[in-house]
Design a protein around this motif. Structure first.
Motif, PDB file in Angstrom:
ATOM      1  N   LEU A 138       0.834  -1.207   0.000  1.00 33.45           N
ATOM      2  CA  LEU A 138       0.000   0.000   0.000  1.00 33.45           C
ATOM      3  C   LEU A 138       0.866   1.253   0.000  1.00 33.45           C
ATOM      4  O   LEU A 138       0.672   2.168  -0.809  1.00 33.45           O
ATOM      5  N   LEU A 179       1.196   3.814  -3.331  1.00 27.30           N
ATOM      6  CA  LEU A 179       0.734   5.203  -3.230  1.00 27.30           C
ATOM      7  C   LEU A 179       1.893   6.168  -3.424  1.00 27.30           C
ATOM      8  O   LEU A 179       1.743   7.236  -4.033  1.00 27.30           O
ATOM      9  N   TRP A 219      -3.247  -5.879  -2.522  1.00 25.06           N
ATOM     10  CA  TRP A 219      -4.165  -4.765  -2.290  1.00 25.06           C
ATOM     11  C   TRP A 219      -4.601  -4.287  -3.663  1.00 25.06           C
ATOM     12  O   TRP A 219      -3.773  -4.197  -4.572  1.00 25.06           O
ATOM     13  N   ARG A 247      -7.295  10.490  -6.701  1.00 27.64           N
ATOM     14  CA  ARG A 247      -7.842  11.353  -5.657  1.00 27.64           C
ATOM     15  C   ARG A 247      -6.880  11.439  -4.471  1.00 27.64           C
ATOM     16  O   ARG A 247      -6.623  12.509  -3.929  1.00 27.64           O
ATOM     17  N   GLU A 248      -6.308  10.295  -4.085  1.00 24.81           N
ATOM     18  CA  GLU A 248      -5.400  10.278  -2.941  1.00 24.81           C
ATOM     19  C   GLU A 248      -4.134  11.096  -3.248  1.00 24.81           C
ATOM     20  O   GLU A 248      -3.626  11.804  -2.386  1.00 24.81           O
ATOM     21  N   ARG A 262      -4.982  14.670  -2.847  1.00 23.80           N
ATOM     22  CA  ARG A 262      -5.105  14.998  -1.427  1.00 23.80           C
ATOM     23  C   ARG A 262      -3.724  15.193  -0.805  1.00 23.80           C
ATOM     24  O   ARG A 262      -3.498  16.100  -0.013  1.00 23.80           O
ATOM     25  N   ARG A 263      -2.789  14.332  -1.195  1.00 19.19           N
ATOM     26  CA  ARG A 263      -1.435  14.415  -0.636  1.00 19.19           C
ATOM     27  C   ARG A 263      -0.740  15.702  -1.068  1.00 19.19           C
ATOM     28  O   ARG A 263      -0.026  16.326  -0.292  1.00 19.19           O
ATOM     29  N   GLN A 299      -2.107  18.447   0.921  1.00 22.79           N
ATOM     30  CA  GLN A 299      -1.595  18.393   2.289  1.00 22.79           C
ATOM     31  C   GLN A 299      -0.196  19.012   2.373  1.00 22.79           C
ATOM     32  O   GLN A 299       0.095  19.773   3.288  1.00 22.79           O
ATOM     33  N   ARG A 313      -0.414  22.733   2.162  1.00 23.69           N
ATOM     34  CA  ARG A 313      -0.923  23.351   3.376  1.00 23.69           C
ATOM     35  C   ARG A 313       0.172  23.529   4.422  1.00 23.69           C
ATOM     36  O   ARG A 313       0.187  24.481   5.180  1.00 23.69           O
ATOM     37  N   TYR A 316       7.188  10.206  -0.002  1.00 21.47           N
ATOM     38  CA  TYR A 316       6.201  11.191   0.433  1.00 21.47           C
ATOM     39  C   TYR A 316       6.389  11.543   1.908  1.00 21.47           C
ATOM     40  O   TYR A 316       6.290  12.710   2.294  1.00 21.47           O
ATOM     41  N   MET A 319      -4.176   9.151   5.868  1.00 21.04           N
ATOM     42  CA  MET A 319      -5.102   8.527   4.919  1.00 21.04           C
ATOM     43  C   MET A 319      -5.911   7.436   5.608  1.00 21.04           C
ATOM     44  O   MET A 319      -5.386   6.698   6.444  1.00 21.04           O
ATOM     45  N   GLU A 345      -8.019  12.423   8.564  1.00 17.31           N
ATOM     46  CA  GLU A 345      -7.068  13.527   8.660  1.00 17.31           C
ATOM     47  C   GLU A 345      -7.197  14.223  10.020  1.00 17.31           C
ATOM     48  O   GLU A 345      -6.199  14.555  10.662  1.00 17.31           O
TER      49      GLU A 345
END
Lengths: 266, 124
Positions: free
Chosen positions: A89, A93, A121, A130-131, A134-135, A138, A141, A195, B29, B46
């Motif tokens: 996983l 990712l 998986w 999408r993930e 999102r990363r 993040q 931010r 990451y 996640m 989160e």
């Protein structure tokens, strides 16, 4: 050039099974339209994560890859199903994060090809995209500039406050930072996902613990060629004594004519 | 053998369990979640990650000269209990197993015991 995620979305719709090789950057393995494994040249794979964590030796991984696959790895008992799934996983990712934004440089699909760690998986393509988004959000931010992601990690010699709190990943980054390695190089050395190192680096930057990246060097001033040295320089080329003369006979004739004209005037 | 995807069924079989989620603490996640109505898994994962980070930061400042390694976090609200168990893994920042329990129907001691048993099966 189509982007890689539209290409993947197409393969997912066709419920394709096989491997999509993206130039030298990496390979994406699909089974019936779902991603089972992904390799990226820039990030550590699941095998590296497992070996760096000290769970499985490199030799045991090679043995399992050659014969028996994941079932043999689980049978030997050094790793649980949960750990194996978590390694896959994390690796997939991580690879997706660095591989998907690129355009597909000469992508080549080979039907039927599978990775030996696949099948642990199953990721649907939309979820992966999408993930990754999102990363990225993040990261932005925490610290909005991406300059430090590719620059060498250079901790400041002295922290700005009296004390700092570091997470485990941040500690590992600071210990390994040698002023030269970039975050992704550190990730491979430490055996953590790229990451998580980027996250750590951006948090360190936000806390003011990293030196700003070096501005691109100014273009070097061209060396003054030898013959352009000032005349007082001892290494300057020799100059003829007195004013420069042109040996042109036309000038002499002009002077004589001028002399004659002036004499006639008086 | 329990996997990351199948462990949540075990967690949901704890008496009084309302929601369960498996969170990757590094990235925040939701790795897996029980299908609960009206819960945005990504956002709640989160938020829980931030809560954990704030807790361990706060604890490390309030206990100088000591390591802080959070094993379990229990928050009791007026409606129920929130139980978070951190599972250290060998290679990446911890996983967190989260379960929300009903105040009336749950037995906290039993829930903690079961959650610990599940996490021991999941990882070595």
């Amino acid at each position: 050039m189509t982007s890689l995620d539209t290409l993947l979305a197409g393969l997912a719709r066709e419920r394709a099974t096989g491997a999509l090789r993206v130039g030298r950057n990496g390979t994406i393995f699909l089974s019936e339209g779902r991603v089972t494994y992904m390799e990226c040249a820039q990030t550590p794979g699941a095998e590296r994560l497992l070996a760096a964590g000290g769970l499985v030796t490199e030799a045991a991984l090679r043995r399992a890859r050659a014969d028996g696959g994941c079932a043999r790895l689980l049978e030997e008992g050094c790793v649980t199903r949960g750990e194996l799934q978590y390694a896959v996983l994390g690796a997939v990712l991580d690879a997706a994060f660095f591989l998907l934004p690129g355009v597909g440089t000469r992508p080549k699909f080979r039907p039927g090809e599978q990775h030996w760690l696949g099948g642990q998986w199953f990721f649907d393509v939309a979820g992966l995209v999408r993930e990754c988004a999102r990363r990225r959000e993040q990261l932005a931010r925490i610290w909005p500039s991406a300059d430090l992601d590719t620059a060498p990690v250079r901790p400041v010699p002295c922290p700005p406050g009296q004390s700092v709190t570091l997470s485990k990943a941040q500690w590992e980054i600071l210990v390994r930072a040698d002023q030269v390695s970039t975050p992704l190089e550190l990730a491979r050395q430490i055996g953590r996902s790229g990451y998580s190192i980027l996250l750590g680096v951006r948090r360190l930057a936000a806390a003011g613990l990293l030196a700003p990246p070096e501005a691109p060097a100014l273009p070097k001033r061209a060396r003054r060629p030898e013959d352009r040295r000032p005349p007082h320089d001892p290494r300057a080329a020799h100059q003829p004594l007195g004013p420069q003369v042109t040996g042109d006979p036309a000038d002499l004739a002009l002077l004589l004519r001028l002399k004659k004209a002036l004499e006639e005037l008086t | 053998m329990l996997g990351l995807d199948t462990c949540l069924a075990e967690v949901m079989s704890i008496p009084g369990a309302l929601d369960a989620m498996l969170i990757d603490h590094t990235s925040g996640m939701a790795v897996a979640f029980s299908t609960a109505s009206g819960v945005d898994a990504d956002r709640s994962a989160e938020a829980l990650t931030e809560a954990l980070r704030a807790t361990s930061d706060g604890l490390s400042r309030s206990s100088p000269g000591d390591y802080v390694r959070v094993d379990e976090m229990l928050i009791t609200t007026d409606k129920g209990h929130h139980l978070l168990r951190l599972l250290d893994t060998a290679f990446e920042g911890p996983l967190a197993l989260y379960v929300r329990l009903d105040m009336e129907r749950s037995n906290l001691a039993l829930a903690r015991h079961r959650l610990q048993a599940i996490s021991n099966q999941l990882l070595t």
